[in-house]
Design an enzyme around this catalytic site. Structure first.
Site, PDB file in Angstrom:
ATOM      1  N   ARG A 216      52.173  65.408   4.681  1.00 25.70           N
ATOM      2  CA  ARG A 216      50.938  64.839   5.214  1.00 25.70           C
ATOM      3  C   ARG A 216      50.388  65.813   6.249  1.00 25.70           C
ATOM      4  NH1 ARG A 216      50.449  61.676   1.519  1.00 25.70           N
ATOM      5  NH2 ARG A 216      50.560  59.401   1.648  1.00 25.70           N
ATOM      6  N   GLU A 245      41.407  65.199   5.617  1.00 28.87           N
ATOM      7  CA  GLU A 245      41.019  65.458   4.221  1.00 28.87           C
ATOM      8  C   GLU A 245      39.779  64.661   3.848  1.00 28.87           C
ATOM      9  OE1 GLU A 245      44.476  64.608   1.878  1.00 28.87           O
ATOM     10  OE2 GLU A 245      45.710  65.953   3.055  1.00 28.87           O
ATOM     11  N   HIS A 263      45.442  68.519  -2.067  1.00 27.19           N
ATOM     12  CA  HIS A 263      46.355  67.365  -2.125  1.00 27.19           C
ATOM     13  C   HIS A 263      46.671  66.987  -3.573  1.00 27.19           C
ATOM     14  CE1 HIS A 263      47.768  63.669   0.360  1.00 27.19           C
ATOM     15  NE2 HIS A 263      48.556  63.876  -0.666  1.00 27.19           N
TER      16      HIS A 263
END
Lengths: 297, 297
Positions: A216, A245, A263
């Site tokens: 993360r 993000e 991601h």
């Protein structure tokens, strides 16, 4: 879509007015499907008075307030295991890409520099490296298995030393970073791991060191990372996740010392199908009054 | 440069007139250092009347005419082993890059498409794949070891089935290509392996199949490869070597189904130093009348 056979399915993003929907139908909603970044939209928390299950499509559930869910008697499930091997594959893809400069080499050939400018700069050997794993959970173990096949040394840190694990244990991220050539972050997100890798750890990793984050964005102090990349105190970083993000700071994008991805560590056709199937199976178990397959609480 | 302590060293590329040099000093040359693509320049073959050793900096020696060297009593050495693990690392870097779309993902983030266009297309799972290795020599074995850690099935082809090897043997490249999800070419170059992977093999690999070549461009029929990529009969290719290096055909460069690198499978600082040291050590052994460390003939 198997859910349509059994349920009325409403897509949150396609609602003209989520507020109006919640006011009118909120108490009819029994199941919410979300992911670990989106969590439960705050505006619907109270309106979903009969919400009984939150299904998190992914392994991380950092944006889901478990205290609130527990207090309301809401069950939470996630999709562990089915994505672990893909994430481990992708961690290795990034590690090898950064040591051996795969994206830059690809650009070099496509921009016709091979013929005009001669040989591509020599890269760095990966085999034999010291690989430090931050958080030796399911995914961390699969990464360690893979990395070990490249004649590497494996070290790890975590809340405690694990029984029956031959890899070297380091009590802190700082100690692991001081030893490792490459640090791979595989912890959960959330408050417990916030900025676990910060300036001191990045400086300990050093000018030849490599950071890989497939966990993360919140686990790494992104502004410290930017400083250390710009000053050369950190060698390179391969990042699949970011603090805000999909926003990626310009200095990370323009750095020659980064390899970036949006991601996608679990983003394969096969695994996304398996994750979706596990979400559906959990929901069907819940509705039929049976045990959840992958409960979080 | 250790050679300068013991020898007069002349750099071929820096000669104003190789012809004039050969005419004047050719008979003084005892040792020639070259590589497997350059070989021995034809214009100096006869002029180097006292040439006693050809040192090939690399494992492949396809451009060195061993028949001619044997007839002249010239010894040949190469640099095997020291580069094998780097080449295996790079093969895995390309395999993972092509399955998981690493260069395209990196471009996607750098071109700010993540925020504007949303999620990157789902890629393809690597773990669990069928990995076919064409030529299970030193490098092939190291690739197989690495790939096996990703829960893959390993198959191979070669001149004969190897004793004590548990991987599945296929008698032909065609049979292996029909079985494999990804075909990794690791054979030597030269006449024996010329176009070993041609149209039939690429079609057998198929629309979902992946070709990885870290061996020699000559082993793959490049025009058949271009046709199969353009028609979709082959899924994708990751190529470190080409038929006419450093020239790479435009259609390969412009294909969205290729990942390209400029012949860098062994191009790490550490391995190039080890290769150079092995060349020097062989030359010193030869000059001192001792056994060559890594003789070819």
């Amino acid at each position: 879509m198997p859910l349509l056979e059994h349920f009325d399915v409403v897509q949150w993003q396609s609602l003209p007015s989520p507020d109006a929907f919640c006011a009118r139908h909120g108490s009819d909603v029994r199941v919410l499907i979300t992911n670990g970044m989106a969590g439960v939209p705050s505006l619907c928390r109270d309106a979903l008075a009969n919400l009984a299950l939150i299904a998190c499509n992914g392994v991380g559930y950092d944006a889901i307030d478990l205290g609130w869910a527990d207090a309301r008697g809401i069950r939470v499930i996630n999709t562990p295991d089915v994505l672990s091997a893909d994430v481990a594959d992708f961690a290795m893809a990034l590690v090898l890409a950064v040591f051996r400069q795969v994206p830059a080499a690809d650009r070099y050939v496509r921009e016709n520099k091979w013929g005009r400018q001669g040989a591509f700069p020599l890269a760095r050997r990966f085999w034999g490296s010291k690989v430090g794993i931050v958080g030796l959970g399911r995914i961390g173990h699969l990464i360690a298995n893979r990395a070990a096949a490249f004649s590497t040394q494996i070290g790890y840190t975590g809340r405690r030393q694990q029984d029956g694990v031959a890899y070297s244990y380091f009590p802190t991220v700082l100690a692991l970073a001081g030893w490792a050539d490459v640090l791979i972050v595989t912890t959960p997100g959330g408050a417990d791991t916030h900025h676990l890798v910060s300036r001191a750890e990045l400086e300990a990793l050093g000018p030849q060191g490599v950071l890989v984050n497939i966990a993360r964005g919140s686990v790494v102090n992104q502004s410290a990372l930017i400083d250390c990349l710009e000053s050369g105190q950190l060698g390179a970083a391969a990042l699949d996740v970011f603090e805000e993000e999909p926003h990626v700071p310009e200095s990370i994008i323009h750095s020659a010392s980064t390899i970036l991805s949006p991601h996608i560590a679990s983003a394969t056709v096969q695994t996304r199908q398996a994750m979706a199937a596990l979400v559906v199976d959990n929901i069907l178990q819940h509705i039929n009054g049976k045990c959840l397959i992958s409960p979080v609480n």
